[in-house]
Enzyme design. Structure first.
Site, PDB file in Angstrom:
ATOM      1  N   LYS B  90     -17.631  29.534  40.386  1.00 18.62           N
ATOM      2  CA  LYS B  90     -16.404  30.235  39.994  1.00 18.62           C
ATOM      3  C   LYS B  90     -15.165  29.350  40.096  1.00 18.62           C
ATOM      4  O   LYS B  90     -14.222  29.486  39.325  1.00 18.62           O
ATOM      5  CB  LYS B  90     -16.204  31.472  40.883  1.00 18.62           C
ATOM      6  N   GLU B 112      -9.740  40.109  39.127  1.00 18.28           N
ATOM      7  CA  GLU B 112     -10.702  41.138  39.498  1.00 18.28           C
ATOM      8  C   GLU B 112     -11.849  40.425  40.188  1.00 18.28           C
ATOM      9  O   GLU B 112     -12.083  39.243  39.925  1.00 18.28           O
ATOM     10  CB  GLU B 112     -11.198  41.870  38.257  1.00 18.28           C
ATOM     11  N   SER B 379     -26.046  29.015  40.857  1.00 16.91           N
ATOM     12  CA  SER B 379     -24.600  29.193  40.666  1.00 16.91           C
ATOM     13  C   SER B 379     -23.825  29.434  41.955  1.00 16.91           C
ATOM     14  O   SER B 379     -22.626  29.188  42.011  1.00 16.91           O
ATOM     15  CB  SER B 379     -24.358  30.337  39.679  1.00 16.91           C
TER      16      SER B 379
END
Lengths: 275, 399
Positions: B90, B112, B379
């Site tokens: 991210k 969010e 990830s």
């Protein structure tokens, strides 16, 4: 054109009067309540009604309309059910009816089928919050073909140049969003509101309605002095919430007070629109 | 092959800009700002310097020899995005968008978050660049991701609970958009995945393709050839599109997106948007959605909070349409089992989201020849999920 919207604005302009446009969710708290609420609103002086078509994810709505929309969804207010309500209302009233909602329920119903069924039911136009002109082609075609108006929003963030482009794509009226924010009641009107509306009036002949945040008769009267229509939504949603058994009376009283304030308001602006 | 997005922000029939008028000018402004930034060598250098010195890139491409041996099929590599600062891929995107926000003169950023990884990455950037930060998070996710909520607060962010709808990522996104409608003049809304209205899916993809570009270089160095398969979990899908995109033109490279099968596709409790959804419009884009026949968005379920969203990025939807990518689903139980397997064989605890990709690798690797090379995007790391995993395994954290 069904022509009801245009005729209504013309008639009001001749009297130098702004329109009062209440917004209520179809199905809040039930579809039958909405039928009675609309008839009551008309008898109290409402000039046009916006019927909300509820959506599970209303990203431009504040808490009052979120809750109202959720009540309407629980009451089964699908696109088909809302069109059924319009059809029922058409047996009893000639008031212009505009469907107000988000795109996905219309997309699933099918844009062409929606336009055809809306015309058949007796609706006069629709406003889709998350469908700016850039994305509206697949709905605009059928809507025009069936003689309905596609109404667009203008916001405080919309440049004059963009407003001009939107006005060219619009019919019926333009809806100016009075606040940089979601729907809901506000204590004060934005000080920029009047100059902005006056500015937009210089670039279009379409009537301009103002909404988002207007909740009192006094605010309605104020807006009526420079806009062709005053749209009131969340204030009605809150009244319906507070009077779930028989919301008609409270809703009607507020509409009556608002229409009186709108009539009292000197509206040179509206006469200007008609000229 | 046509290069997407086109000038309308579309990927085939997907994407676009279905958004309230108040935000349209801001999206146009963002698009212009980003177009200028990506052509500016200084912006690029600043992004790359921070990726190296702050995020810790390049992340390794690790040959999972133990797992490969245990499965007895394709050779498995793990792209170790879990080793990025803050614990997941991210941060690649939040770094890029925070630099863009700073360039645009915005002092407040909002986001969010579902699993909390994007919220943590955004709060981290706000701390690094001295910006104000507010993160919207569903109350259900706040319960199951308490550790990340604490991290965000420690980093100085305001975490605003969202109690509407299904109290998850979708509802957090609704609230973040509502906030942005009210604050658009001075706030930068930092979307965490390759979804939402144009230009977000494009911007997020561009910042995340660092994953695929590194992977390509690394596998060529390790194997002297391109991989046969890429596997990544998909919901919004930023880690998947980040890995896939630099390989799209290499037709010999299969790309598999793994969606959250939750409790199984025969019931309503899953988040397999592409596999089981239909096309609609939500949060600014036309894409696959989980919805009922009336167009109302359905509640979703996944054990992985970061996969619990009823939509998917428009470019991944297009990769489905074009047949370029394949999609599979993995249930909660399979993801949990994969998390244990990877922990035990390689000493790597994956995030529950990433465990979906690992689980699919475990499912298909034994049937593939040993000469085949498979790359799994790991990830994120699993630390944030320990409470959930302990609960699901029927133990407590203390046992």
């Amino acid at each position: 054109m069904s022509g009801r919207i245009e005729r209504k604005f013309r008639a009001l302009a001749e009297r130098g009067e702004a329109a009062l446009i209440p917004f209520v969710f179809a199905g809040d708290p039930t579809l039958d309540h909405t039928r009675r609420i609309v008839l009551e609103l008309e008898s109290r002086g409402a000039d046009l009604i916006e019927l909300g078509v509820p959506f599970s994810d209303p990203m431009a709505d504040g808490p009052a309309n979120q809750r109202a929309g959720a009540r309407a969804l629980r009451a089964g207010a699908s696109v088909a059910a809302v069109l059924g309500l319009v059809s029922d209302l058409r047996k009893e009233t000639d008031i212009p009816l505009v469907l107000f909602g988000y795109y996905n329920p219309i997309l699933q119903y099918g844009p062409a089928r929606f336009a055809a069924d809306a015309e058949r039911a007796g609706a006069d136009g629709c406003l889709v919050v998350d469908l700016p002109p850039e994305e509206a082609a697949e709905l605009r075609g059928p809507i025009r073909e069936h003689g309905l108006d596609l109404i667009y929003l203008l916001a405080p963030t919309t440049s004059l140049e963009r407003a001009r482009r939107i006005a060219r794509a619009a019919s019926g009226f333009l809806y100016y969003v009075s606040v940089t924010g979601v729907t809901g009641t506000r204590a004060e009107l934005d000080s920029d509101l009047e100059p902005r509306v006056r500015e937009i009036r210089t670039i279009t002949r379409l009537p301009i309605g103002v909404g988002f945040g207007i909740s009192t008769a006094q605010q309605a009267g104020q807006v009526a002095s420079f806009a062709a229509a005053v749209v009131v939504g969340s204030a009605f949603s809150l009244l319906i919430e507070a009077n779930p058994q028989a919301p008609e009376r409270a809703v009607g009283e507020l509409a009556g007070a608002m229409k009186a304030a709108v009539r009292a308001s000197a509206s040179a602006s509206v006469r200007a629109v008609s000229s | 092959m046509q290069s997407y997005p086109d000038r309308h922000g579309r990927y085939g029939r997907f994407g676009g800009r279905y958004i309230a008028e108040t935000l349209m000018p801001a999206l146009v402004e963002l698009e212009h700002a980003y177009r200028a930034a990506r052509r500016d060598p200084k912006f690029k250098a600043e992004f790359e310097r921070n990726l190296r010195d702050y995020v810790g890139r390049p992340t390794p491409l690790f040959h999972a020899a133990n797992l490969t041996r245990r499965l007895g099929g394709a050779k498995i590599y793990l792209k170790r995005e879990d080793l990025c600062h803050t614990g997941a891929h991210k941060v690649n995107n939040t770094l890029g968008q925070a630099l863009l926000a700073a360039r645009m003169g915005k002092r407040r950023i909002t986001a969010e978050t579902g699993a909390g990884q994007h919220g943590v990455a955004t709060a981290t950037m706000a701390a690094l660049f001295g910006m104000q930060c507010e993160v919207f998070m569903g109350t259900l996710d706040i319960e199951r991701q308490a550790l990340n909520v604490f991290r965000m607060k420690l980093l100085g962010a305001k975490v605003t609970p969202v109690d509407s709808g299904s109290r998850g990522l979708k509802d957090a996104m609704n609230e973040a958009l509502r906030d942005w409608i009210a604050t658009v003049r001075d706030t930068y809304y930092l979307i965490g995945t390759a979804a939402g209205p144009h230009p977000y899916p494009w911007i997020v993809r561009e910042f995340q393709t660092v994953i695929g570009r590194e992977t390509r270089r690394q596998i060529l160095a390790a194997e002297g050839r391109l991989p046969d398969l890429l596997v990544a979990c998909v919901n919004g899908g930023s880690n998947a599109i980040g890995l896939f995109h630099p390989f799209i033109k290499d037709s010999g490279v299969r790309m598999i997106g793994v969606e959250a099968g939750g409790l199984g596709l025969n019931g309503p409790s899953h988040a397999a948007t592409i596999t089981a959804g239909s096309v609609g419009v939500l949060h600014g884009a036309r894409t696959f959605l989980l919805q009922d026949e009336l167009g109302q968005i359905r509640e979703t379920h996944s054990i992985a909070a970061g996969l619990d969203y009823p939509g998917v990025g428009p470019e991944l939807a297009w990769l489905k349409d074009s047949g370029r990518a394949e999609y599979a689903t993995i249930t909660d139980a399979e993801a949990l089992a994969a998390l244990r397997t990877l922990s035990e064989t390689e000493g790597i605890i994956p995030a529950l989201e990433s465990a979906h990709a690992v689980a699919h690798a475990i499912r298909i690797a034994p049937e593939l020849p040993r000469e085949q090379v498979m790359i799994v995007n790991l990830s994120g790391r699993g630390d944030k999920d320990m409470q959930t995993v302990a609960g699901a395994l029927g133990t407590g954290l203390k046992e």
